[in-house]
Design a protein around this motif. Structure first.
Motif, PDB file in Angstrom:
ATOM      1  N   SER A   1       0.602  -1.240  -0.185  1.00 55.87           N
ATOM      2  CA  SER A   1       0.344  -0.101   0.158  1.00 55.87           C
ATOM      3  C   SER A   1       1.156   1.113  -0.212  1.00 55.87           C
ATOM      4  N   MET A   2       2.116   1.062  -0.403  1.00 62.74           N
ATOM      5  CA  MET A   2       2.918   2.274   0.053  1.00 62.74           C
ATOM      6  C   MET A   2       3.947   1.880  -0.920  1.00 62.74           C
ATOM      7  N   PHE A   3       4.889   3.327  -1.693  1.00 61.77           N
ATOM      8  CA  PHE A   3       5.883   3.004  -2.653  1.00 61.77           C
ATOM      9  C   PHE A   3       6.741   2.194  -1.566  1.00 61.77           C
ATOM     10  N   GLY A   4       7.769   1.590  -2.364  1.00 63.38           N
ATOM     11  CA  GLY A   4       9.145   1.333  -2.121  1.00 63.38           C
ATOM     12  C   GLY A   4       8.547   0.291  -0.869  1.00 63.38           C
ATOM     13  N   ALA A   5      10.075  -0.582  -0.973  1.00 61.01           N
ATOM     14  CA  ALA A   5      10.286  -2.291  -0.109  1.00 61.01           C
ATOM     15  C   ALA A   5      10.302  -2.063   1.366  1.00 61.01           C
ATOM     16  N   ARG A   6       9.911  -1.393   1.899  1.00 60.29           N
ATOM     17  CA  ARG A   6       9.915  -0.961   3.188  1.00 60.29           C
ATOM     18  C   ARG A   6       9.048   0.171   3.867  1.00 60.29           C
ATOM     19  N   LEU A   7       8.073  -0.538   4.718  1.00 58.83           N
ATOM     20  CA  LEU A   7       7.511   1.224   5.277  1.00 58.83           C
ATOM     21  C   LEU A   7       8.444   1.695   5.803  1.00 58.83           C
ATOM     22  N   PRO A   8       7.618   2.965   6.051  1.00 59.12           N
ATOM     23  CA  PRO A   8       9.037   4.487   6.091  1.00 59.12           C
ATOM     24  C   PRO A   8       9.884   4.631   6.847  1.00 59.12           C
ATOM     25  N   SER A   9       8.968   4.230   8.400  1.00 55.89           N
ATOM     26  CA  SER A   9      10.541   4.225   9.536  1.00 55.89           C
ATOM     27  C   SER A   9       9.987   3.024  10.531  1.00 55.89           C
ATOM     28  N   ALA A  10      10.710   2.646  11.281  1.00 55.55           N
ATOM     29  CA  ALA A  10      10.621   1.511  12.368  1.00 55.55           C
ATOM     30  C   ALA A  10       9.311   2.106  13.572  1.00 55.55           C
ATOM     31  N   HIS A  11       9.043   3.160  13.647  1.00 51.06           N
ATOM     32  CA  HIS A  11       7.674   3.134  14.277  1.00 51.06           C
ATOM     33  C   HIS A  11       6.301   2.827  13.397  1.00 51.06           C
ATOM     34  N   HIS A  12       6.542   2.514  12.393  1.00 51.96           N
ATOM     35  CA  HIS A  12       5.482   1.540  11.293  1.00 51.96           C
ATOM     36  C   HIS A  12       5.739   0.466  10.973  1.00 51.96           C
ATOM     37  N   TYR A  13       6.244  -0.262  11.755  1.00 46.88           N
ATOM     38  CA  TYR A  13       6.839  -1.421  11.632  1.00 46.88           C
ATOM     39  C   TYR A  13       6.177  -1.591  13.010  1.00 46.88           C
ATOM     40  N   ARG A  14       6.609  -1.444  14.317  1.00 46.53           N
ATOM     41  CA  ARG A  14       6.144  -1.264  16.035  1.00 46.53           C
ATOM     42  C   ARG A  14       4.570  -1.022  16.005  1.00 46.53           C
ATOM     43  N   GLU A  15       3.772  -0.457  14.913  1.00 40.91           N
ATOM     44  CA  GLU A  15       2.776  -0.056  15.596  1.00 40.91           C
ATOM     45  C   GLU A  15       1.636  -0.969  14.789  1.00 40.91           C
ATOM     46  N   LEU A  16       2.209  -1.613  13.329  1.00 45.92           N
ATOM     47  CA  LEU A  16       2.036  -2.614  12.362  1.00 45.92           C
ATOM     48  C   LEU A  16       1.396  -3.852  13.695  1.00 45.92           C
ATOM     49  N   LEU A  17       2.596  -3.945  14.533  1.00 49.44           N
ATOM     50  CA  LEU A  17       3.131  -4.720  14.925  1.00 49.44           C
ATOM     51  C   LEU A  17       1.935  -5.200  16.182  1.00 49.44           C
ATOM     52  N   ALA A  18       1.867  -3.471  17.031  1.00 50.78           N
ATOM     53  CA  ALA A  18       0.821  -3.381  18.100  1.00 50.78           C
ATOM     54  C   ALA A  18      -0.434  -3.819  18.049  1.00 50.78           C
ATOM     55  N   GLU A  19      -0.691  -2.898  16.186  1.00 52.88           N
ATOM     56  CA  GLU A  19      -1.826  -3.757  15.599  1.00 52.88           C
ATOM     57  C   GLU A  19      -2.239  -4.926  15.711  1.00 52.88           C
ATOM     58  N   ILE A  20      -1.437  -6.120  14.782  1.00 51.75           N
ATOM     59  CA  ILE A  20      -2.063  -7.379  14.784  1.00 51.75           C
ATOM     60  C   ILE A  20      -1.715  -8.357  15.874  1.00 51.75           C
ATOM     61  N   GLY A  21      -0.241  -7.881  16.818  1.00 50.80           N
ATOM     62  CA  GLY A  21      -0.463  -8.369  17.567  1.00 50.80           C
ATOM     63  C   GLY A  21       0.370  -9.493  17.701  1.00 50.80           C
ATOM     64  N   VAL A  22       1.237  -9.809  17.844  1.00 49.42           N
ATOM     65  CA  VAL A  22       2.463 -10.755  18.184  1.00 49.42           C
ATOM     66  C   VAL A  22       2.945 -10.997  19.105  1.00 49.42           C
ATOM     67  N   ALA A  23       2.841 -11.582  19.975  1.00 48.92           N
ATOM     68  CA  ALA A  23       3.625 -11.591  21.706  1.00 48.92           C
ATOM     69  C   ALA A  23       5.443 -11.530  21.517  1.00 48.92           C
ATOM     70  N   ALA A  24       5.580 -11.043  22.020  1.00 50.75           N
ATOM     71  CA  ALA A  24       7.535 -11.706  21.510  1.00 50.75           C
ATOM     72  C   ALA A  24       7.779 -11.574  23.182  1.00 50.75           C
ATOM     73  N   PRO A  25       8.970 -12.839  23.709  1.00 46.80           N
ATOM     74  CA  PRO A  25       8.848 -12.694  25.396  1.00 46.80           C
ATOM     75  C   PRO A  25      10.703 -11.722  25.225  1.00 46.80           C
ATOM     76  N   ALA A  26      10.662 -11.146  26.537  1.00 49.76           N
ATOM     77  CA  ALA A  26      11.706 -10.902  26.834  1.00 49.76           C
ATOM     78  C   ALA A  26      13.010 -11.010  26.342  1.00 49.76           C
ATOM     79  N   ARG A  27      13.943 -10.286  25.350  1.00 51.94           N
ATOM     80  CA  ARG A  27      15.459 -11.098  25.202  1.00 51.94           C
ATOM     81  C   ARG A  27      15.794  -9.794  25.223  1.00 51.94           C
TER      82      ARG A  27
END
Length: 347
Positions: free
Chosen positions: A314-340
């Motif tokens: 849905s965006m131009f380019g092979a990546r999302l615009p910033s790390a914030h967009h990746y974390r935002e998507l992660l929070a929206e869809i929900g994949v629990a990651a253990p502390a590491r």
């Protein structure tokens, strides 16, 4: 596999190091220049200079790229730990490539960069969001076993192999050595077929890299059908089980087909207004591997990967615009990651 407390990295990628130049073009441009629509064409330095001259005046942007590099970038951007084995030259593009990956938290092997030309890729995107690519591998074609970091590989959960490497004899030798080392350390092997053209023109090289099979295989529908020489997806899916116990076949807007020892499942796609399909498969693999290393099931990982790929197209380019967009998507869809612990970065 050994206990995870030894694992510093979630994904150790090996692939081409390319600086991407992305352009918007018309269908007429592809026809007039006899460009294979939707496929990757390997070119030499002269052909690369020629196509860039023809594209002069088109809007463009530069990013560090390459299939497995985009996958490693996604793993790190979601909060995982990634390492990338590649070869870049001592030119400005090589420095740009390593800086951009390093800024994203992707580790790499320190050391002197040889003289030469860093690989480049021109990605041409038509109004229907299809991408057609010209790739000049440059010094990346000389990727070899000396470019591996065995200590980092031994402390990873997955070795992720880029299918495009099948065109280079020295790169295939590096993959063979990496796979042997991974097997000795209990590191799972993942491979992405990368492009139908690799199946059509470099099948023997792909077969060599696949060896006696991998743990995880990624491909799209066209690649699956081309590899198995059939026009039926169910037959293709069944044959791909002989290559890997875990297979993800992406189906575009329809989602993906997930094959595991438990059976086959269809995972629905996410709605998206496609603008540019560049990097969708790379993002899918990165999101899927991130989710798997975070403890998700194969279908949960595929669902998250499908959402990430939909966001990418849905965006131009092979990546999302910033790390914030990746974390935002992660929070929206929900994949629990253990502390590491945080990843170890190269100097």
């Amino acid at each position: 596999m050994s206990t995870n407390d030894k694992r510093v990295y979630d994904v150790y990628g090996i692939g081409n190091a390319l600086v991407d130049f992305e352009y918007r073009v018309t269908e007429a441009f592809l026809r007039d220049n006899d460009i294979a629509r939707g496929h990757t064409t390997l070119v030499d330095a002269e052909q690369m200079a020629d196509i860039r001259e023809r594209l002069d005046g088109h809007d463009t942007r530069r990013t560090s790229g390459g299939s497995a590099a985009n996958t490693a970038y996604a793993v790190a951007a979601f909060g995982g730990r990634a390492f990338y084995a590649c070869r870049v030259a001592s030119d400005e593009d090589g420095g740009f490539f390593l800086r951009e990956l390093g800024d994203a938290g992707v580790g790499s092997k320190p050391g002197e960069r040889p003289e030469g030309v860093t690989g480049r890729c021109v990605s041409m995107v038509t109004p229907d969001a299809e991408r057609s690519m010209f790739t000049f591998l440059g010094i990346s074609e000389e990727l070899c076993p000396e470019d591996l970091d065995h200590a980092a590989l031994a402390r990873s959960q997955y070795l992720h192999i880029e299918g495009y490497l099948c065109s280079s004899p020295t790169a295939r030798a590096a993959v063979a050595q990496a796979r042997e080392a991974a097997r000795a350390e209990g590191v799972r092997a993942s491979l992405v077929i990368s492009d139908p053209a690799m199946v059509l023109f470099f099948r023997e090289g792909l077969e060599e890299m696949l060896g006696n099979g991998v743990d995880q295989l990624f491909c799209n529908e066209e690649e699956a059908l081309t590899w198995t020489k059939t026009d039926r997806l169910d037959i293709a899916a069944n044959e791909l089980r002989d290559i890997a116990p875990h297979v993800n076949i992406t189906l575009g807007a329809r989602g993906s087909l997930v094959i595991s020892p438990k059976g086959t499942a269809e995972v629905s796609g996410f709605p998206a207004q496609a603008i540019d399909t560049t990097g969708a498969g790379d993002m899918y693999a990165g999101a899927c591997l991130y989710a798997l290393t975070a403890g998700a099931s194969s279908t949960e990982a595929a669902r998250f990967a499908g959402a990430a790929a939909a966001k990418t197209v849905s965006m131009f380019g092979a990546r999302l615009p910033s790390a914030h967009h990746y974390r935002e998507l992660l929070a929206e869809i929900g994949v629990a990651a253990p502390a590491r612990p945080a990843a170890v970065r190269s100097a």
